[in-house]
Motif scaffolding. Structure first.
Motif, PDB file in Angstrom:
ATOM      1  N   ARG A  18      47.097  59.037  52.168  1.00  0.00           N
ATOM      2  CA  ARG A  18      46.421  57.734  52.187  1.00  0.00           C
ATOM      3  C   ARG A  18      45.106  57.831  52.946  1.00  0.00           C
ATOM      4  O   ARG A  18      44.089  57.250  52.541  1.00  0.00           O
ATOM      5  N   SER A  31      39.599  44.625  45.941  1.00  0.00           N
ATOM      6  CA  SER A  31      39.874  45.762  46.835  1.00  0.00           C
ATOM      7  C   SER A  31      40.300  45.273  48.211  1.00  0.00           C
ATOM      8  O   SER A  31      41.264  45.795  48.800  1.00  0.00           O
ATOM      9  N   ALA A  71      41.295  51.589  47.484  1.00  0.00           N
ATOM     10  CA  ALA A  71      42.290  50.591  47.896  1.00  0.00           C
ATOM     11  C   ALA A  71      43.631  50.830  47.194  1.00  0.00           C
ATOM     12  O   ALA A  71      44.700  50.714  47.817  1.00  0.00           O
ATOM     13  N   THR A 127      35.843  55.854  50.214  1.00  0.00           N
ATOM     14  CA  THR A 127      34.971  54.804  50.745  1.00  0.00           C
ATOM     15  C   THR A 127      33.601  55.357  51.106  1.00  0.00           C
ATOM     16  O   THR A 127      32.594  54.657  50.955  1.00  0.00           O
ATOM     17  N   LEU A 170      45.227  53.766  48.856  1.00  0.00           N
ATOM     18  CA  LEU A 170      45.765  53.354  50.159  1.00  0.00           C
ATOM     19  C   LEU A 170      47.098  52.621  49.994  1.00  0.00           C
ATOM     20  O   LEU A 170      47.994  52.722  50.832  1.00  0.00           O
ATOM     21  N   LEU A 171      47.214  51.905  48.904  1.00  0.00           N
ATOM     22  CA  LEU A 171      48.436  51.130  48.685  1.00  0.00           C
ATOM     23  C   LEU A 171      49.566  51.971  48.093  1.00  0.00           C
ATOM     24  O   LEU A 171      50.731  51.771  48.419  1.00  0.00           O
ATOM     25  N   VAL A 189      43.833  46.004  50.182  1.00  0.00           N
ATOM     26  CA  VAL A 189      43.877  46.649  51.497  1.00  0.00           C
ATOM     27  C   VAL A 189      44.616  45.760  52.499  1.00  0.00           C
ATOM     28  O   VAL A 189      45.421  46.223  53.315  1.00  0.00           O
ATOM     29  N   PHE A 242      35.547  51.985  45.305  1.00  0.00           N
ATOM     30  CA  PHE A 242      36.198  51.309  46.434  1.00  0.00           C
ATOM     31  C   PHE A 242      37.565  50.760  46.007  1.00  0.00           C
ATOM     32  O   PHE A 242      38.540  50.822  46.757  1.00  0.00           O
ATOM     33  N   LEU A 243      37.623  50.235  44.786  1.00  0.00           N
ATOM     34  CA  LEU A 243      38.912  49.743  44.280  1.00  0.00           C
ATOM     35  C   LEU A 243      39.918  50.886  44.160  1.00  0.00           C
ATOM     36  O   LEU A 243      41.105  50.730  44.502  1.00  0.00           O
ATOM     37  N   ILE A 259      35.410  42.929  41.938  1.00  0.00           N
ATOM     38  CA  ILE A 259      36.134  44.180  42.231  1.00  0.00           C
ATOM     39  C   ILE A 259      36.219  44.400  43.737  1.00  0.00           C
ATOM     40  O   ILE A 259      37.258  44.812  44.265  1.00  0.00           O
ATOM     41  N   LEU A 260      35.128  44.096  44.455  1.00  0.00           N
ATOM     42  CA  LEU A 260      35.158  44.272  45.912  1.00  0.00           C
ATOM     43  C   LEU A 260      36.183  43.341  46.562  1.00  0.00           C
ATOM     44  O   LEU A 260      36.925  43.731  47.470  1.00  0.00           O
ATOM     45  N   ALA A 293      41.369  57.097  51.510  1.00  0.00           N
ATOM     46  CA  ALA A 293      40.544  56.042  52.094  1.00  0.00           C
ATOM     47  C   ALA A 293      39.223  56.587  52.611  1.00  0.00           C
ATOM     48  O   ALA A 293      38.165  56.000  52.354  1.00  0.00           O
ATOM     49  N   LYS A 349      48.237  46.027  52.077  1.00  0.00           N
ATOM     50  CA  LYS A 349      48.771  47.218  52.730  1.00  0.00           C
ATOM     51  C   LYS A 349      48.981  46.960  54.221  1.00  0.00           C
ATOM     52  O   LYS A 349      49.984  47.387  54.803  1.00  0.00           O
ATOM     53  N   ALA A 356      31.647  49.871  43.588  1.00  0.00           N
ATOM     54  CA  ALA A 356      32.768  48.927  43.745  1.00  0.00           C
ATOM     55  C   ALA A 356      34.036  49.465  43.092  1.00  0.00           C
ATOM     56  O   ALA A 356      35.143  49.319  43.641  1.00  0.00           O
ATOM     57  N   ILE A 357      33.886  50.119  41.929  1.00  0.00           N
ATOM     58  CA  ILE A 357      35.072  50.674  41.250  1.00  0.00           C
ATOM     59  C   ILE A 357      35.710  51.768  42.100  1.00  0.00           C
ATOM     60  O   ILE A 357      36.939  51.843  42.239  1.00  0.00           O
TER      61      ILE A 357
END
Lengths: 102, 108
Positions: free
Chosen positions: B30, A23, B18, B38, B21-22, A27, B14-15, A19-20, B34, A30, B11-12
């Motif tokens: 955004r 991510s 992301a 985070t 952000l996208l 990013v 953080f996903l 998952i990291l 972020a 982007k 981690a989830i």
């Protein structure tokens, strides 16, 4: 890193790392797609945090606490970069005529 | 085992940051996604690491790291947001301001 491949701990470690990495790929996508400098600065900020997160996960999966030293180094560098960003933005930003209320 | 679950949740999140952000349509949203996500993600990861090692030395190291993160992330997000606002970055989600149009001064 030696794991018993049948234990749930190994599955959770692999899932967390996967998952990291996903991510980080999102990013970076982007960063590549963006045309704005603000977005690029933001992406670099997030990637610094990602580096710290990766160090923490690696410390846990490998059982080696020396990864934490690298995580602290990344955090200190991030703080130093923030000071540089403050200095740069405060000395280079001029208000646009439409908006001066901050 | 609880340490691994904390790490997985970190981690989830953080996903999710992301993906935000996208996918979010303008810079200010955004930036919020972020910076907030985070920070929460790192706190969860640090808690998981703390539970895993269960030693004072590691806890102190993680405390120092969290202190640095809590100092740097909100400040950089605030500065970037203020600079983007001053440069007239446009909001694309609904009304552009709590106070009406951005060129108006807030009523006190």
């Amino acid at each position: 890193m030696i794991h018993d491949t049948g234990s749930p701990s190994w599955i959770l470690d692999s899932l967390t790392l996967g998952i990291l990495i996903l991510s980080a790929l999102l990013v970076m996508l982007k960063f590549l797609r963006s045309h704005s400098n603000f977005d690029r600065v933001l992406v670099v900020d997030v990637l610094t945090t990602w580096g710290i997160a990766l160090c923490l996960v690696l410390a846990t999966t490998s059982g080696t606490s020396s990864w934490l030293d690298l995580a602290i180094l990344f955090a200190a560098l991030s703080a130093a970069a923030t000071i540089g960003l403050c200095y740069y933005l405060e000395n280079s930003t001029t208000d646009q005529p439409e908006n001066t209320q901050l | 085992m609880i340490a691994k679950i904390f790490l997985l949740f970190g981690a989830i999140i953080f996903l999710l940051a992301a993906i935000g952000l996208l996918k979010f349509p303008d810079f200010l949203t955004r930036m919020a996604a972020a910076s907030k996500a985070t920070t929460l993600s790192l706190v969860l990861l640090a808690l998981g690491t703390c539970f895993h090692f269960q030693s004072l030395e590691v806890t102190l190291k993680l405390g120092a790291m969290i202190l640095f993160i809590f100092l740097s992330t909100p400040i950089s997000a605030h500065l970037l947001g203020r600079t983007a606002f001053r440069k007239n970055e446009k909001l694309k989600l609904g009304n552009s301001s709590l106070f009406g149009t951005r060129s108006e001064k807030p009523k006190t």
